[in-house]
Every structure is written in C-alpha cells, then in structure tokens.
Motif scaffolding. Structure first.
Motif, PDB file in Angstrom:
ATOM      1  N   PRO A   1       1.069  -1.071  -0.075  1.00  0.00           N
ATOM      2  CA  PRO A   1      -0.146   0.081   0.023  1.00  0.00           C
ATOM      3  C   PRO A   1       0.966   1.176  -0.016  1.00  0.00           C
ATOM      4  N   THR A   2       0.395   2.241  -0.726  1.00  0.00           N
ATOM      5  CA  THR A   2       1.035   3.844  -0.488  1.00  0.00           C
ATOM      6  C   THR A   2       0.163   4.310   0.520  1.00  0.00           C
ATOM      7  N   VAL A   3       1.017   4.787   1.749  1.00  0.00           N
ATOM      8  CA  VAL A   3       0.349   5.630   2.835  1.00  0.00           C
ATOM      9  C   VAL A   3       1.110   7.077   2.672  1.00  0.00           C
ATOM     10  N   SER A   4      -0.006   8.003   2.745  1.00  0.00           N
ATOM     11  CA  SER A   4       0.623   9.340   2.852  1.00  0.00           C
ATOM     12  C   SER A   4      -0.421  10.163   3.656  1.00  0.00           C
ATOM     13  N   PRO A   5       0.244  11.051   4.522  1.00  0.00           N
ATOM     14  CA  PRO A   5      -0.620  11.825   5.316  1.00  0.00           C
ATOM     15  C   PRO A   5      -1.487  12.870   4.698  1.00  0.00           C
ATOM     16  N   VAL A   6      -2.920  12.987   5.270  1.00  0.00           N
ATOM     17  CA  VAL A   6      -3.499  13.916   4.695  1.00  0.00           C
ATOM     18  C   VAL A   6      -3.758  15.124   5.846  1.00  0.00           C
ATOM     19  N   PHE A   7      -3.256  16.144   5.389  1.00  0.00           N
ATOM     20  CA  PHE A   7      -3.303  17.382   6.516  1.00  0.00           C
ATOM     21  C   PHE A   7      -4.472  18.186   6.497  1.00  0.00           C
ATOM     22  N   CYS A   8      -4.681  18.780   7.495  1.00  0.00           N
ATOM     23  CA  CYS A   8      -5.795  19.467   7.741  1.00  0.00           C
ATOM     24  C   CYS A   8      -5.553  20.621   8.920  1.00  0.00           C
ATOM     25  N   LYS A   9      -6.042  21.602   8.878  1.00  0.00           N
ATOM     26  CA  LYS A   9      -6.047  22.772   9.689  1.00  0.00           C
ATOM     27  C   LYS A   9      -6.492  22.464  10.962  1.00  0.00           C
ATOM     28  N   ARG A  10      -5.993  22.631  12.253  1.00  0.00           N
ATOM     29  CA  ARG A  10      -6.889  22.507  13.593  1.00  0.00           C
ATOM     30  C   ARG A  10      -6.131  23.520  14.583  1.00  0.00           C
ATOM     31  N   ASP A  11      -6.842  24.443  15.140  1.00  0.00           N
ATOM     32  CA  ASP A  11      -6.326  25.266  15.967  1.00  0.00           C
ATOM     33  C   ASP A  11      -5.444  26.140  15.639  1.00  0.00           C
ATOM     34  N   GLY A  12      -5.444  26.738  14.171  1.00  0.00           N
ATOM     35  CA  GLY A  12      -4.682  27.400  13.501  1.00  0.00           C
ATOM     36  C   GLY A  12      -2.973  26.395  13.050  1.00  0.00           C
ATOM     37  N   GLU A  13      -3.248  25.410  13.267  1.00  0.00           N
ATOM     38  CA  GLU A  13      -2.086  24.587  12.998  1.00  0.00           C
ATOM     39  C   GLU A  13      -2.416  23.655  11.840  1.00  0.00           C
ATOM     40  N   VAL A  14      -1.353  23.446  10.944  1.00  0.00           N
ATOM     41  CA  VAL A  14      -1.489  22.374   9.896  1.00  0.00           C
ATOM     42  C   VAL A  14      -0.983  21.013  10.483  1.00  0.00           C
ATOM     43  N   VAL A  15      -1.823  20.137  10.634  1.00  0.00           N
ATOM     44  CA  VAL A  15      -1.635  18.703  11.159  1.00  0.00           C
ATOM     45  C   VAL A  15      -1.841  17.671  10.144  1.00  0.00           C
ATOM     46  N   PRO A  16      -1.291  16.574  10.375  1.00  0.00           N
ATOM     47  CA  PRO A  16      -2.014  15.261   9.627  1.00  0.00           C
ATOM     48  C   PRO A  16      -2.868  14.734  10.545  1.00  0.00           C
ATOM     49  N   ASP A  17      -3.998  14.779   9.935  1.00  0.00           N
ATOM     50  CA  ASP A  17      -5.226  14.309  10.614  1.00  0.00           C
ATOM     51  C   ASP A  17      -5.758  12.821  10.130  1.00  0.00           C
ATOM     52  N   PHE A  18      -5.440  12.575   9.091  1.00  0.00           N
ATOM     53  CA  PHE A  18      -5.866  11.326   8.474  1.00  0.00           C
ATOM     54  C   PHE A  18      -4.669  10.790   7.460  1.00  0.00           C
ATOM     55  N   TYR A  19      -4.696   9.683   7.233  1.00  0.00           N
ATOM     56  CA  TYR A  19      -3.715   8.993   6.133  1.00  0.00           C
ATOM     57  C   TYR A  19      -4.490   8.413   4.971  1.00  0.00           C
ATOM     58  N   ALA A  20      -4.015   8.784   3.909  1.00  0.00           N
ATOM     59  CA  ALA A  20      -4.412   8.288   2.761  1.00  0.00           C
ATOM     60  C   ALA A  20      -3.905   7.071   2.034  1.00  0.00           C
ATOM     61  N   ILE A  21      -4.816   5.857   1.988  1.00  0.00           N
ATOM     62  CA  ILE A  21      -4.161   4.683   1.559  1.00  0.00           C
ATOM     63  C   ILE A  21      -4.615   4.354   0.181  1.00  0.00           C
ATOM     64  N   VAL A  22      -3.571   4.206  -0.837  1.00  0.00           N
ATOM     65  CA  VAL A  22      -4.024   3.760  -1.974  1.00  0.00           C
ATOM     66  C   VAL A  22      -3.273   2.665  -2.357  1.00  0.00           C
ATOM     67  N   ILE A  23      -4.342   1.568  -2.979  1.00  0.00           N
ATOM     68  CA  ILE A  23      -3.894   0.311  -3.228  1.00  0.00           C
ATOM     69  C   ILE A  23      -4.577  -0.013  -4.453  1.00  0.00           C
ATOM     70  N   CYS A  24      -4.027  -1.041  -5.296  1.00  0.00           N
ATOM     71  CA  CYS A  24      -4.351  -1.823  -6.596  1.00  0.00           C
ATOM     72  C   CYS A  24      -4.903  -3.023  -6.245  1.00  0.00           C
ATOM     73  N   VAL A  25      -6.265  -3.084  -6.658  1.00  0.00           N
ATOM     74  CA  VAL A  25      -7.047  -4.464  -6.255  1.00  0.00           C
ATOM     75  C   VAL A  25      -7.607  -5.090  -7.572  1.00  0.00           C
ATOM     76  N   PRO A  26      -7.413  -6.298  -7.894  1.00  0.00           N
ATOM     77  CA  PRO A  26      -8.071  -6.985  -9.174  1.00  0.00           C
ATOM     78  C   PRO A  26      -9.820  -7.016  -8.708  1.00  0.00           C
ATOM     79  N   LYS A  27     -10.481  -6.978  -9.797  1.00  0.00           N
ATOM     80  CA  LYS A  27     -11.846  -6.864  -9.913  1.00  0.00           C
ATOM     81  C   LYS A  27     -12.685  -7.757  -9.098  1.00  0.00           C
TER      82      LYS A  27
END
Length: 415
Positions: free
Chosen positions: A346-372
């Motif tokens: 899997p490819t895992v990368s942070p998803v940034f959002c703004k919280r209390d005026g600071e930019v922080v990674p709140d989620f992580y995005a998962i990208v995978i390749c899957v057969p039908k």
C-alpha cells in the motif's frame, strides 16, 4: 519498364528484361502484356493496373521470382515507411481495432474501401488491412514489418520460418483451439481419445481415415507426430461440421471456441486431440527489427502500450482515508488484511488539515491496486480497519520499470 509500355494492348520484350536488372535471364525469355490474356497477373504501377502474361521457357519458380521483383519492388533495406498489417474483416479485426484504441493508438481509416490507413500517434507507420493469412505471407516476403494475427494462422502459414518472431504472445482476444472432432455416433461412439482413434482397425491403406480441414500444414504434421499412418486430408473452408454427416470425411480438424457448434452437429472433441491453443499475437520480422532502428522503436512503443494496458485490465485503484498515529502504524494495519497488499504494497501518505490554526496530519490516505474479483472484499476489509471515504476507479495502464517482453525480444534478436 515504363507505364506507357505496360498500357500497350500487346507487347513482346526480348531479354535482357528491364523488370529487374539484378536478375539474369536466358535469352530465350520473353513476356507479353495483354489485357485479354487468360494467364495473366494483375500488377499495379503508380495507381494503375495492368495484366501481365508470362510466356517463356523459365521454370515456375524463376517466373515467380521475376514477377515478385515487379510486384514487390520495396524491400526492408530501401523502404522508408513502417508497415503494420491488421486483419481486414471479422471479429478479429474489430477486437484488434478496439485494443489499439484502448492503448491510445486509434486507427484513422478515412475510406473503409481503402486497404491502407494510419495511426496518427505513430510516426511513419502505414496500416495495411489484409486477410490474416496474407499478413503472414507478406511478413515473410518483406512487404510488412509488423502484424497482428491469430497464433493458429501464424503457425499454419508461417511454416516455422525463423525470420518470423512473436513479439507479444497473448493479446487477450481471439481465444480458440485447433482441435480434432469426430462423430458421437456409429463406429466412433466409444472413441474418446486420439490414441483410440489411431488404433481403430478400420483404417487401412485402401480405406484411410479421412480428415476435412483448412489447415493443410498443421493437420498432417500433427497426425504424423501422433502415429497415424493411414490418413488423408481434404482441404475445405467453412462449415466443416457438416462433412462427417455428408459422408465426405470421418473427422474434422477445425478451430473451436465454445464447442457449441460441434455439439449441435453431433460431433465431439477427444482427449489429446488439441493441436494448439490460439489467441491474437503481435508478430514481426527478425530482419526488419535487426536492420531498422525505427522499426525497433515503433515495436517497443506498441509493445509497451499493449503490456501496460493488458496488465491494467480488471484492476482498480482503491483510495481510502484512515486515522492513525503514523504511516508505519497504518501500513501495518493495512497489510494485516490478505486482500490489501496491492501490487507491491500500500501507498500511505498523510492527509493534512488545519486544527487550532496549525496544519497537522489528521488522516492518512491509503492507495492500493485491487483486482476486480476481489474488489468488494477489499473494500469491506478497509472499512473494518477504519477506512472511510473509499474511492474506486478503473486503471488504464500499469507501466513497469522495464517491459519484460521487450527484454525477451532483445535477447532473441541478440541485440
């Protein structure tokens, strides 16, 4: 020979012949051009067609060489354009055009009555629409550089010629098999294998096994290799299934897809009776690939496009968001599920959002390749480990760092 002389109603030329100065001819050779001759060859010069009748003392092979020098004036060494042969009619033709279109190589065919077209994305490439067997023959003669045909056609008309080389052996359509079929009734009722068929006492020198087929090269070779000594072949095209019922053949050797037509005509395949499995293949001439760098470049591009597209068929990109403490922790969670490993992981990368005026990674995005076939199961596993906002999109291409079939081709060419 000038066109004006060819257009004359009757002309007699004595040797030496201007057809090709490189071909020495005996002084007894002569030929005549006549639009009324019964033994004529159709030749095309500059868009005009004339009839050539050969009336000479040369052997048939010598005559064929001379006529070939006129009709096939271009050779690998002096022809500048790259020629790709494609099937002109039928399901194979439609599927070939679909594959090229899916690979962003759409064929531009302005006039459907013309046999030549182009692929705008490929520089200096001419597309020639021909019957599959003629594609193989013109590859052998040097009039084509590349072609797409069924493996059965390649095997039948290529005759094992070493100048023909398969560039891609599995284009994913035109699947069928060349197979022996016999009646379900009569003396064949209890015959269920090729070995049993060969051992039937009915076949003698006076009364051999009669096989109807359109494969006059592969058929005799296959039967000989499998111990048949008393067998004859009749050449036929189309509706072979009727031959046993009409009494003109004991068995047939034909292409089979689903087998439905055989069953409807009370015929059956037998164990060991499959000559070969076939599907569409990309073929080239060894001579063109070795002598011309531009042919190699075009072949590589076509091959890489085919490989990338076919690898992506039935594959989907799955993207989801997931909460976690780090990329490593999220990746470990994903890899704990059997259907979420993707191509290489899997490819895992942070998803940034703004919280209390600071930019922080709140989620992580998962990208995978899957057969039908594993798509729904993979989505369920993602959701079970905290995945949300799952997005799914089909893949068009999957390009590898190196195309394996291209590497194999270079090894075959010893380049």
């Amino acid at each position: 020979m000038s066109l004006s002389r060819l257009q004359q109603p009757r002309y007699l030329q004595q040797c030496p012949s201007p057809l090709s100065p490189s071909i020495p001819l005996p002084c007894s050779f002569s030929f005549r051009v006549s639009p009324y001759s019964q033994r004529q060859r159709r030749l095309r010069f500059g868009g005009h067609t004339s009839s050539v009748a050969v009336c000479c003392s040369l052997s048939q092979q010598q005559q064929s060489q001379i006529l070939s020098s006129v009709t096939n004036g271009s050779t690998v060494s002096d022809r500048k354009e790259i020629r790709l042969g494609l099937p002109s009619k039928g399901r194979m033709a439609a599927d070939t055009l679909d594959l090229l279109k899916d690979c962003q190589l759409s064929v531009k065919h302005v006039n459907p009555r013309q046999y030549v077209a182009e692929i705008p994305q490929l520089t200096n490439v001419e597309v020639w629409f021909q019957r599959p067997k003629d594609i193989v023959r013109k590859l052998l003669s040097g009039d084509l550089d590349l072609g797409i045909v069924g493996f059965d056609t390649f095997s039948e008309f290529g005759l094992g010629n070493e100048d023909l080389i398969i560039v891609h052996d599995a284009l994913g359509y035109g699947e069928c098999r060349l197979s022996i079929a016999i009646p379900k009734y009569g003396i064949f009722e209890n015959i269920n294998s090729l070995r049993e068929l060969a051992q039937m006492p009915q076949w003698t020198t006076e009364k051999p096994l009669r096989v109807a087929t359109g494969f006059s090269h592969l058929g005799p070779k296959f039967m000989k290799d499998n111990g048949f000594t008393h067998v004859t072949f009749s050449t036929a095209d189309g509706a072979l299934e009727a031959a046993p019922a009409m009494g003109i053949a004991d068995a047939i050797l034909d292409l089979v897809s689903s087998g439905t037509t055989l069953k409807e005509n009370n015929l059956k395949e037998i164990e060991g009776g499959v000559v070969l499995e076939s599907q569409a293949v990309l073929v080239a001439t060894r001579k063109s690939l070795i002598q011309r760098e531009d042919v190699r470049d075009i072949t590589k591009e076509i091959l890489e496009r085919f490989e990338a597209h076919l690898r992506a068929v039935g594959q989907f990109t799955v993207t989801a968001n997931m909460r976690g403490s780090s990329t490593e922790e999220v990746a470990a969670r994903v890899l704990s599920q059997p259907s979420l490993s993707g191509l290489q992981g899997p490819t895992v990368s942070p998803v940034f959002c703004k919280r209390d005026g600071e930019v922080v990674p709140d989620f992580y995005a998962i990208v995978i390749c899957v057969p039908k076939k594993a798509l729904y199961e993979s989505v369920q596993q993602l959701r079970e480990i905290g995945g949300s906002g799952v997005l799914i999109s089909p893949l068009t291409y999957i390009f590898e760092e190196v195309t394996p079939r291209w590497q194999d081709l270079l090894l075959k060419l010893e380049l």
